[in-house]
Design a protein around this motif. Sequence first.
Motif, PDB file in Angstrom:
ATOM      1  N   UNK A 171       0.846  -1.187   0.000  1.00  0.00           N
ATOM      2  CA  UNK A 171       0.000   0.000   0.000  1.00  0.00           C
ATOM      3  C   UNK A 171       0.880   1.235   0.000  1.00  0.00           C
ATOM      4  N   UNK A 172       0.287   2.358  -0.377  1.00  0.00           N
ATOM      5  CA  UNK A 172       1.032   3.609  -0.430  1.00  0.00           C
ATOM      6  C   UNK A 172       0.429   4.696   0.453  1.00  0.00           C
ATOM      7  N   UNK A 173      -0.854   4.996   0.268  1.00  0.00           N
ATOM      8  CA  UNK A 173      -1.504   6.098   0.985  1.00  0.00           C
ATOM      9  C   UNK A 173      -2.751   5.545   1.671  1.00  0.00           C
ATOM     10  N   UNK A 174      -2.750   5.590   2.998  1.00  0.00           N
ATOM     11  CA  UNK A 174      -3.822   4.921   3.724  1.00  0.00           C
ATOM     12  C   UNK A 174      -3.846   5.330   5.192  1.00  0.00           C
ATOM     13  N   UNK A 175      -4.918   4.966   5.857  1.00  0.00           N
ATOM     14  CA  UNK A 175      -5.011   5.002   7.315  1.00  0.00           C
ATOM     15  C   UNK A 175      -5.002   3.558   7.808  1.00  0.00           C
ATOM     16  N   UNK A 176      -4.301   3.307   8.879  1.00  0.00           N
ATOM     17  CA  UNK A 176      -4.214   1.966   9.447  1.00  0.00           C
ATOM     18  C   UNK A 176      -4.682   2.023  10.892  1.00  0.00           C
ATOM     19  N   UNK A 177      -5.583   1.114  11.253  1.00  0.00           N
ATOM     20  CA  UNK A 177      -6.128   1.061  12.600  1.00  0.00           C
ATOM     21  C   UNK A 177      -5.793  -0.291  13.213  1.00  0.00           C
ATOM     22  N   UNK A 178      -5.102  -0.287  14.338  1.00  0.00           N
ATOM     23  CA  UNK A 178      -4.688  -1.518  15.010  1.00  0.00           C
ATOM     24  C   UNK A 178      -5.066  -1.436  16.487  1.00  0.00           C
ATOM     25  N   UNK A 179      -5.609  -2.506  17.025  1.00  0.00           N
ATOM     26  CA  UNK A 179      -5.881  -2.607  18.451  1.00  0.00           C
ATOM     27  C   UNK A 179      -5.114  -3.802  18.999  1.00  0.00           C
ATOM     28  N   UNK A 180      -4.274  -3.567  19.996  1.00  0.00           N
ATOM     29  CA  UNK A 180      -3.383  -4.609  20.517  1.00  0.00           C
ATOM     30  C   UNK A 180      -3.359  -4.587  22.036  1.00  0.00           C
ATOM     31  N   UNK A 181      -2.885  -5.699  22.609  1.00  0.00           N
ATOM     32  CA  UNK A 181      -2.588  -5.747  24.035  1.00  0.00           C
ATOM     33  C   UNK A 181      -1.434  -6.720  24.252  1.00  0.00           C
ATOM     34  N   UNK A 182      -0.528  -6.383  25.133  1.00  0.00           N
ATOM     35  CA  UNK A 182       0.505  -7.323  25.558  1.00  0.00           C
ATOM     36  C   UNK A 182      -0.077  -8.245  26.627  1.00  0.00           C
ATOM     37  N   UNK A 183       0.343  -9.512  26.609  1.00  0.00           N
ATOM     38  CA  UNK A 183      -0.147 -10.483  27.578  1.00  0.00           C
ATOM     39  C   UNK A 183       1.009 -11.354  28.055  1.00  0.00           C
ATOM     40  N   UNK A 184       0.824 -11.981  29.205  1.00  0.00           N
ATOM     41  CA  UNK A 184       1.769 -12.999  29.662  1.00  0.00           C
ATOM     42  C   UNK A 184       3.174 -12.476  29.908  1.00  0.00           C
ATOM     43  N   UNK A 185       4.135 -13.400  29.793  1.00  0.00           N
ATOM     44  CA  UNK A 185       5.537 -13.081  30.059  1.00  0.00           C
ATOM     45  C   UNK A 185       6.388 -13.367  28.832  1.00  0.00           C
ATOM     46  N   UNK A 186       7.507 -12.714  28.773  1.00  0.00           N
ATOM     47  CA  UNK A 186       8.434 -12.854  27.652  1.00  0.00           C
ATOM     48  C   UNK A 186       9.050 -14.249  27.625  1.00  0.00           C
ATOM     49  N   UNK A 187       9.280 -14.765  26.407  1.00  0.00           N
ATOM     50  CA  UNK A 187       9.902 -16.068  26.263  1.00  0.00           C
ATOM     51  C   UNK A 187      11.330 -16.034  26.813  1.00  0.00           C
ATOM     52  N   UNK A 188      11.809 -17.180  27.292  1.00  0.00           N
ATOM     53  CA  UNK A 188      13.156 -17.235  27.857  1.00  0.00           C
ATOM     54  C   UNK A 188      14.188 -16.837  26.823  1.00  0.00           C
ATOM     55  N   UNK A 189      15.188 -16.153  27.235  1.00  0.00           N
ATOM     56  CA  UNK A 189      16.326 -15.610  26.475  1.00  0.00           C
ATOM     57  C   UNK A 189      15.943 -14.570  25.430  1.00  0.00           C
ATOM     58  N   UNK A 190      14.710 -14.051  25.524  1.00  0.00           N
ATOM     59  CA  UNK A 190      14.371 -12.888  24.710  1.00  0.00           C
ATOM     60  C   UNK A 190      15.179 -11.694  25.188  1.00  0.00           C
ATOM     61  N   UNK A 191      15.596 -10.811  24.286  1.00  0.00           N
ATOM     62  CA  UNK A 191      16.415  -9.657  24.700  1.00  0.00           C
ATOM     63  C   UNK A 191      15.643  -8.746  25.642  1.00  0.00           C
ATOM     64  N   UNK A 192      16.363  -8.130  26.592  1.00  0.00           N
ATOM     65  CA  UNK A 192      15.714  -7.300  27.603  1.00  0.00           C
ATOM     66  C   UNK A 192      14.922  -6.157  26.968  1.00  0.00           C
ATOM     67  N   UNK A 193      15.446  -5.578  25.904  1.00  0.00           N
ATOM     68  CA  UNK A 193      14.762  -4.446  25.275  1.00  0.00           C
ATOM     69  C   UNK A 193      13.455  -4.854  24.603  1.00  0.00           C
ATOM     70  N   UNK A 194      13.275  -6.161  24.363  1.00  0.00           N
ATOM     71  CA  UNK A 194      12.076  -6.634  23.659  1.00  0.00           C
ATOM     72  C   UNK A 194      10.936  -6.999  24.598  1.00  0.00           C
ATOM     73  N   UNK A 195      11.122  -6.827  25.921  1.00  0.00           N
ATOM     74  CA  UNK A 195      10.016  -7.091  26.840  1.00  0.00           C
ATOM     75  C   UNK A 195       8.888  -6.101  26.561  1.00  0.00           C
ATOM     76  N   UNK A 196       7.670  -6.615  26.402  1.00  0.00           N
ATOM     77  CA  UNK A 196       6.514  -5.781  26.065  1.00  0.00           C
ATOM     78  C   UNK A 196       6.857  -4.819  24.924  1.00  0.00           C
ATOM     79  N   UNK A 197       7.386  -5.408  23.868  1.00  0.00           N
ATOM     80  CA  UNK A 197       7.837  -4.645  22.700  1.00  0.00           C
ATOM     81  C   UNK A 197       7.352  -5.359  21.446  1.00  0.00           C
ATOM     82  N   UNK A 198       6.680  -4.647  20.567  1.00  0.00           N
ATOM     83  CA  UNK A 198       6.253  -5.185  19.284  1.00  0.00           C
ATOM     84  C   UNK A 198       6.083  -4.005  18.340  1.00  0.00           C
TER      85      UNK A 198
END
Length: 265
Positions: free
Chosen positions: A94-121
């Motif tokens: 796509x080129x020109x648009x509006x994007x609507x996203x609804x999200x929520x973080x849940x649970x805990x980070x997988x083992x050995x995931x980088x510290x900066x990626x906790x609750x990060x997407x």
Amino acid sequence: MATTLSVFRVFLSICCGCAAASVAFADDHRNPAAWQELFNGKDLDAWTVKIAGQPVGQDKYQTFRVEDGLLQVRYDNYDGFADQFGHIFFQQPFSRYELLIEYRFVGTQVSDGPAWAQRNSGVMLHAQNPTTMALDQDFPVSIEAQFLGGLSDNKRRPTGNVCTPGTDIVLGDSLANQHCSYSSSATFDGDQWVQVHIVVDGNRQFQHRINNEVVMTYRSPQLTADMANAKSNTQLALRQGFIALQSESHPIDFRRVALRALDQE
């Protein structure tokens, strides 16, 4: 980022062919029937997965799945994350648009995931075609609207930020020097739903809104000079690309991913 010359040649060929035009940013409530639901709440048939270390289209640990009408990102089949960053791409650019996203973080980070990626997407905008990504490439060349969740530590952690893997943007009057730039949003602790509304105007202005509040504006998305030099006589400007949701080691739910096209010129 392990990306070959051939990857950029294919990517650059799709990024430079769509004319830019100005836009007056639309009210979220205008003509709601015009919204196209990219996620249909039932399956991922319109989406393609690319996970670092796996061929395009393969998701051997079922990272991306649909349950209870939600697009879920999960790691219960992983022994450890091992930098297996992933993305799921909608089937068309796509080129020109509006994007609507609804999200929520849940649970805990997988083992050995980088510290900066906790609750990060996040969601990748103007991204390269997943079929052009190298086998071990961790992130597509793109503009990332970053989602961060609070860590319940009374420290500010805004969402709706912008990051630039293989790209540059203009903040204010100059190119941003940092990889990620923070928005002015509030911090959202816990597993609460957050609405992100992004307006993408081709190669011109981008605007991020969180729960209908403008928190970030930037413009002129472009390849970094190093990326552009992968092919001589190529323009830097990014005018279109794919939309992709991330898997970065912390579980996240998406209950809506919808797009409304802006008038094309």
